[in-house]
Design a protein around this motif. Structure first.
Motif, PDB file in Angstrom:
ATOM      1  N   LEU A 301      20.809  52.701 -11.167  1.00 24.65           N
ATOM      2  CA  LEU A 301      19.542  52.308 -10.548  1.00 24.65           C
ATOM      3  C   LEU A 301      19.681  51.022  -9.752  1.00 24.65           C
ATOM      4  N   HIS A 302      20.686  50.219 -10.116  1.00 22.10           N
ATOM      5  CA  HIS A 302      20.842  48.891  -9.511  1.00 22.10           C
ATOM      6  C   HIS A 302      22.331  48.573  -9.327  1.00 22.10           C
ATOM      7  N   PRO A 303      23.011  49.254  -8.402  1.00 22.19           N
ATOM      8  CA  PRO A 303      24.426  48.973  -8.165  1.00 22.19           C
ATOM      9  C   PRO A 303      24.622  47.610  -7.495  1.00 22.19           C
ATOM     10  N   VAL A 304      25.808  47.047  -7.686  1.00 24.94           N
ATOM     11  CA  VAL A 304      26.139  45.733  -7.124  1.00 24.94           C
ATOM     12  C   VAL A 304      27.358  45.876  -6.215  1.00 24.94           C
ATOM     13  N   LEU A 305      27.158  45.630  -4.928  1.00 27.75           N
ATOM     14  CA  LEU A 305      28.273  45.607  -3.974  1.00 27.75           C
ATOM     15  C   LEU A 305      28.750  44.178  -3.839  1.00 27.75           C
ATOM     16  N   ASN A 306      29.970  43.913  -4.278  1.00 27.66           N
ATOM     17  CA  ASN A 306      30.514  42.560  -4.198  1.00 27.66           C
ATOM     18  C   ASN A 306      31.215  42.329  -2.863  1.00 27.66           C
ATOM     19  N   SER A 307      31.500  41.081  -2.579  1.00 29.09           N
ATOM     20  CA  SER A 307      32.111  40.709  -1.304  1.00 29.09           C
ATOM     21  C   SER A 307      33.543  41.199  -1.160  1.00 29.09           C
ATOM     22  N   ASP A 308      34.139  41.724  -2.244  1.00 27.01           N
ATOM     23  CA  ASP A 308      35.477  42.305  -2.151  1.00 27.01           C
ATOM     24  C   ASP A 308      35.443  43.760  -1.702  1.00 27.01           C
ATOM     25  N   GLY A 309      34.236  44.293  -1.469  1.00 26.18           N
ATOM     26  CA  GLY A 309      34.101  45.662  -0.997  1.00 26.18           C
ATOM     27  C   GLY A 309      34.031  46.698  -2.094  1.00 26.18           C
ATOM     28  N   TYR A 310      33.962  46.257  -3.350  1.00 28.46           N
ATOM     29  CA  TYR A 310      33.868  47.186  -4.471  1.00 28.46           C
ATOM     30  C   TYR A 310      32.479  47.114  -5.118  1.00 28.46           C
ATOM     31  N   VAL A 311      32.093  48.225  -5.728  1.00 26.60           N
ATOM     32  CA  VAL A 311      30.808  48.327  -6.406  1.00 26.60           C
ATOM     33  C   VAL A 311      31.027  48.092  -7.900  1.00 26.60           C
ATOM     34  N   TYR A 312      30.136  47.302  -8.509  1.00 24.33           N
ATOM     35  CA  TYR A 312      30.201  46.963  -9.925  1.00 24.33           C
ATOM     36  C   TYR A 312      28.917  47.398 -10.620  1.00 24.33           C
ATOM     37  N   PRO A 313      28.931  47.564 -11.946  1.00 32.00           N
ATOM     38  CA  PRO A 313      27.756  48.082 -12.652  1.00 32.00           C
ATOM     39  C   PRO A 313      26.618  47.088 -12.802  1.00 32.00           C
ATOM     40  N   CYS A 314      26.906  45.816 -12.667  1.00 30.15           N
ATOM     41  CA  CYS A 314      25.875  44.775 -12.731  1.00 30.15           C
ATOM     42  C   CYS A 314      26.524  43.466 -12.298  1.00 30.15           C
ATOM     43  N   ASP A 315      25.722  42.410 -12.238  1.00 32.97           N
ATOM     44  CA  ASP A 315      26.295  41.118 -11.851  1.00 32.97           C
ATOM     45  C   ASP A 315      26.602  40.238 -13.059  1.00 32.97           C
ATOM     46  N   SER A 316      26.475  40.799 -14.279  1.00 32.56           N
ATOM     47  CA  SER A 316      26.827  40.013 -15.458  1.00 32.56           C
ATOM     48  C   SER A 316      28.223  40.330 -15.977  1.00 32.56           C
ATOM     49  N   CYS A 317      28.933  41.273 -15.341  1.00 31.51           N
ATOM     50  CA  CYS A 317      30.294  41.569 -15.804  1.00 31.51           C
ATOM     51  C   CYS A 317      31.195  40.339 -15.676  1.00 31.51           C
ATOM     52  N   VAL A 318      30.840  39.413 -14.786  1.00 36.32           N
ATOM     53  CA  VAL A 318      31.619  38.183 -14.620  1.00 36.32           C
ATOM     54  C   VAL A 318      31.505  37.256 -15.821  1.00 36.32           C
ATOM     55  N   LEU A 319      30.515  37.502 -16.703  1.00 38.70           N
ATOM     56  CA  LEU A 319      30.310  36.643 -17.866  1.00 38.70           C
ATOM     57  C   LEU A 319      31.255  36.964 -19.014  1.00 38.70           C
ATOM     58  N   ASN A 320      31.941  38.096 -18.923  1.00 43.33           N
ATOM     59  CA  ASN A 320      32.910  38.435 -19.955  1.00 43.33           C
ATOM     60  C   ASN A 320      34.140  37.541 -19.832  1.00 43.33           C
ATOM     61  N   LYS A 321      34.616  37.029 -20.936  1.00 46.27           N
ATOM     62  CA  LYS A 321      35.716  36.056 -20.911  1.00 46.27           C
ATOM     63  C   LYS A 321      36.955  36.606 -20.231  1.00 46.27           C
TER      64      LYS A 321
END
Length: 391
Positions: A301-321
């Motif tokens: 419902l809410h895909p995330v297109l990052n500046s590297d050209g890839y799609v991620y499932p959310c913008d909190s995946c970066v919070l994982n150590k």
């Protein structure tokens, strides 16, 4: 229509899952294995003029999306039902500039991106920390001179559904927040501040500072200077109060540093005291402790297109150590040009084993609500509120 003043501010101005029910076609599609996008984050660029200690994407690679990528991505999602876009980033989106001229597309800047999205009939939200401003002269779009950021025309501001300005400037050398003249009849103005400690560590290669003892230990364990949130809380309260009084925003969001997990509960209590002291009818605290979900559905419902050209499932995946403060390879869902194919295939958990891979997830509640629908629960009746397309 629900009086916005009586609706919980967090439910209205953050992504908590309650807006899903305004889009039964997307939610029902998820249950039937054919979900639809409602809104997408687009992280335009890694570039940023600030060096926030709490930045969850401090490890940057200098990526910037091309105009060709943005257009190609959006053209795949609009036929599927896309209604809105949030321009944000590991960097500051208003610094965006694409000079590649690839694919027959001319050089683009932030204004061009907004113009394009607006012409597609999409609602647009922007998350930025701002930048110094200039005065734009009166022209056919507005009757008087108007202040805006150097890179953002006033006419561009008027095409935004909302803009949320990070008050990170209070912790940088400028000691202020740059706020343009926003027409409240067209654009909702909000602010945000992350409560965090600042450890200045010259050895840290990205920002020269970190916000947790764990990250401090990774860079030698010695800080040349420490500025705790506790010692800054009093002055910050008065600075934020002045911003509220001067700019009359619709809301101000205060939240703890998600990287300092053990401090989240206590920080929220401190922030609530700040909110009560400033104006609790406008200032609210967002409490979102991390926890791994059973399955990962939000990215449909809410895909995330990052500046590297890839799609991620959310913008909190970066919070994982194990992501090491960046959008890392294990969380990639697909390339930008494969997003249409993602929706043509049966829905699945976008992360195979979230309980192991995503302990830093702050969208667990949203995923749990969607899991209930997948498991057969009835879709709740929607509640009318502002910005329902920003799920």
């Amino acid at each position: 229509m629900t009086d916005i003043k009586t609706a919980p501010l967090a439910d209205t101005f953050t992504s908590r899952g309650n807006k899903f029910w305004n889009h039964p076609e997307a939610v029902e599609g998820l249950r039937n294995g054919r979900p639809k996008p409602v809104v997408s984050h687009i992280m335009l660029t890694d570039l940023c003029q600030h060096t926030c200690a709490f930045c969850s994407v401090a490890t940057r690679e200098g990526n910037t999306l091309t105009a060709e990528t943005i257009i190609g991505y959006i053209e795949q999602l609009i036929p599927l039902g896309l209604k809105a876009v949030i321009l944000s980033g590991g960097g500051n989106p208003i610094l965006y500039k694409d000079k590649t001229n690839r694919g027959g597309f001319k050089s683009w800047d932030f204004n061009d991106v907004v113009d394009y999205l607006h012409m597609q009939g999409l609602e647009i939200g922007v998350i930025t920390n701002g930048m110094p401003m200039v005065e734009y002269p009166a022209d056919g779009n507005f009757a008087r001179a108007r202040q805006s950021w150097k890179t953002v025309k006033p006419a561009t501001l008027d095409k935004l559904t909302w803009v949320r300005i990070s008050m990170s400037g209070l912790d940088h050398k400028e000691g202020c927040v740059y706020v343009p003249e926003v027409d409240s009849s067209k654009t909702t103005l909000g602010f945000s501040y992350v409560a965090h400690d600042i450890y200045e560590v010259p050895e840290e290669p990205n920002h020269g500072k970190v916000s947790t003892p764990e990250d401090l230990a990774m860079h030698g364990g010695n800080a040349v200077r420490i500025r705790t949130f506790d010692e800054r809380r009093g002055p910050l309260t008065e600075e934020i109060r002045e911003i509220v009084e001067r700019y009359d925003p619709t809301y101000v969001r205060l939240l703890p540093n998600c990287l300092e997990v053990e401090k989240i509960k206590g920080r929220c209590q401190q922030l609530q005291e700040m909110a009560d002291a400033i104006d609790p009818s406008i200032v609210f605290v967002q409490y979102k402790p991390p926890a791994a979900p059973k399955n990962c559905w939000l990215g449909y419902l809410h895909p995330v297109l990052n500046s590297d050209g890839y799609v991620y499932p959310c913008d909190s995946c970066v919070l994982n150590k194990t992501a090491h403060h960046k959008f890392a390879v294990p969380w990639r869902v697909c390339r930008w040009d494969e997003i249409g194919e993602l929706y043509s295939n049966p829905a699945r958990s976008l992360i195979k084993n979230p309980s192991k891979q995503c302990p830093g997830c702050v969208f667990t509640r949203s995923n749990e609500l969607l899991q209930q629908i997948v498991d057969g629960a009835p879709i709740p009746q929607p509640t009318e509120m502002m910005h329902p397309n920003f799920v």
